[in-house]
Design an enzyme around this catalytic site. Structure first.
Site: not given
Ligand code: FE
Ligand code: MN
Length: 346
Positions: A77, A108, A221, A231, A257-259
């Site tokens: 990410d 992004y 991911h 999420h 995925h989890v920031h």
């Molecule tokens: Fe992300």
């Molecule tokens: Mn993601």
């Protein structure tokens, strides 16, 4: 090899892609063959007619074998903020890192294709000098008014020499380096039983020789074990399909995925189990969506360490040990904030 002397050349292919009103610049791909192992190669990209890039260099693939050592940088990410830039330069500065593994969410761009170009410029100091192996996250799908994964498949060629390459582009593949087999899967492409991705993964797991690569790492991911409130449950469908096949066969599963950062214990069916994979969420590379700092309380029995901070990880593997460290961004220094070593008998 010698700086400034370009004795060999490799011919590539050139393509562009379109996305709504955007037309990409020329994207060049080439495969280098016959390289000596573990050798620094200096290179430039271009031709006589149009000119050449500046010179870069990289170390070639060292080979595969159970007694070798190898070090990965691990980032998820990433995005293109000042945090992303810090993360990139911390990995550039760590000369022990031999290649990057990245479990999804790269630029992004989110449909604005010029942001893929700016991300390429930001990533170049690392991407031009170390192999960077990517998985596709939800931010690579970009399905608005376009085919899914259009930019991702045009810009990144991963070694998907599996028989499903045409159907899947670069969405799932595997490779080996040093004492490690790496299996890369896609959370956002059909993985149900009988699907090409499922068949590929099952055949790949069966093909692994632990005598040749004692360690098996997988990238997905969406995390299968996640105690962040954000999420929740998004990795459940994939875990239901693959958790049994991974049990005893995969040592470490990296997700993004989890920031935030979360290291789980070795876990099977939500219980700690020493034969099960170690699950690590490393979705904290620095993207513009920010950190997720709300955690489920109490901490589940399978969750060992969790913190919402930007950073990257380093996985240093020998034939018998795998040492994982997580490095947060603290002022301008990467700071080791979590560490664990897995061992196996020779
Ligand atoms: Fe992300
Ligand atoms: Mn993601």
């Amino acid at each position: 090899m010698v700086s400034g002397r370009f004795g060999n050349s490799a011919q590539g292919t050139t393509q562009t892609y379109t996305y709504i009103l955007y037309t990409s610049g020329f994207i060049h791909h080439t495969t280098l063959t016959g390289l000596a192992p573990n050798t620094r190669y200096f290179y430039r990209v271009g031709d006589v007619a149009t000119g050449f890039s500046q010179e870069f260099s990289f170390m070639s693939h060292p080979g595969v074998g159970p007694t070798m050592s190898y070090t990965f940088g691990v980032v998820g990410d990433l995005g293109q903020t000042t945090y992303s830039n810090n993360t990139i330069w911390h990995m550039v500065a760590n000369s022990s890192i031999q290649s990057i593994i990245h479990p999804g969410d790269l630029s992004y761009a989110d449909g604005d294709q010029t942001r893929w170009d700016s991300w390429g410029r930001l990533a170049q100091p690392l991407a031009a000098t170390k192999p960077w192996m990517v998985a596709a996250g939800n931010h690579e799908v970009e399905s608005w008014f376009s085919q899914e994964f259009t930019a991702y498949n045009a810009r990144f060629q991963m070694p998907s020499v599996n028989p499903y390459k045409n159907a899947s582009g670069n969405l799932f593949y595997s490779f080996e380096v040093g004492p490690v087999h790496v299996l890369v899967l896609c959370t956002y492409y059909n993985f149900t039983q009988g699907s090409p991705q499922y068949e590929f993964a099952m055949n790949d797991l069966k093909s692994i020789s632990r005598a040749r690569t004692p360690w098996v790492v997988s990238l997905v991911h969406a995390p299968w074990y996640n105690s962040n409130e954000v999420h929740q449950g998004e990795g459940d469908a994939m875990m239901a399909v693959f958790e049994d096949a991974f049990y005893g066969n995969v040592d470490i599963v990296f997700a993004g995925h989890v920031h935030a950062y979360e290291r789980c214990y070795q876990t099977y069916k939500a219980q700690r189990d020493p034969k099960a994979p170690l699950y690590i969420t490393i979705g904290d590379g620095g993207n513009r969506e920010g950190l997720y700092d709300t955690w489920i309380d109490p901490q589940p029995v399978w969750s060992a360490f969790r913190q919402a901070a930007y950073g990257h990880g380093v996985l240093q593997v020998t034939g018998t040990t795998a040492t994982w460290t997580w490095h947060t961004i603290d002022t301008d220094e990467p700071v080791a904030s979590d560490q664990i070593t897995l061992t196996k008998s020779a």
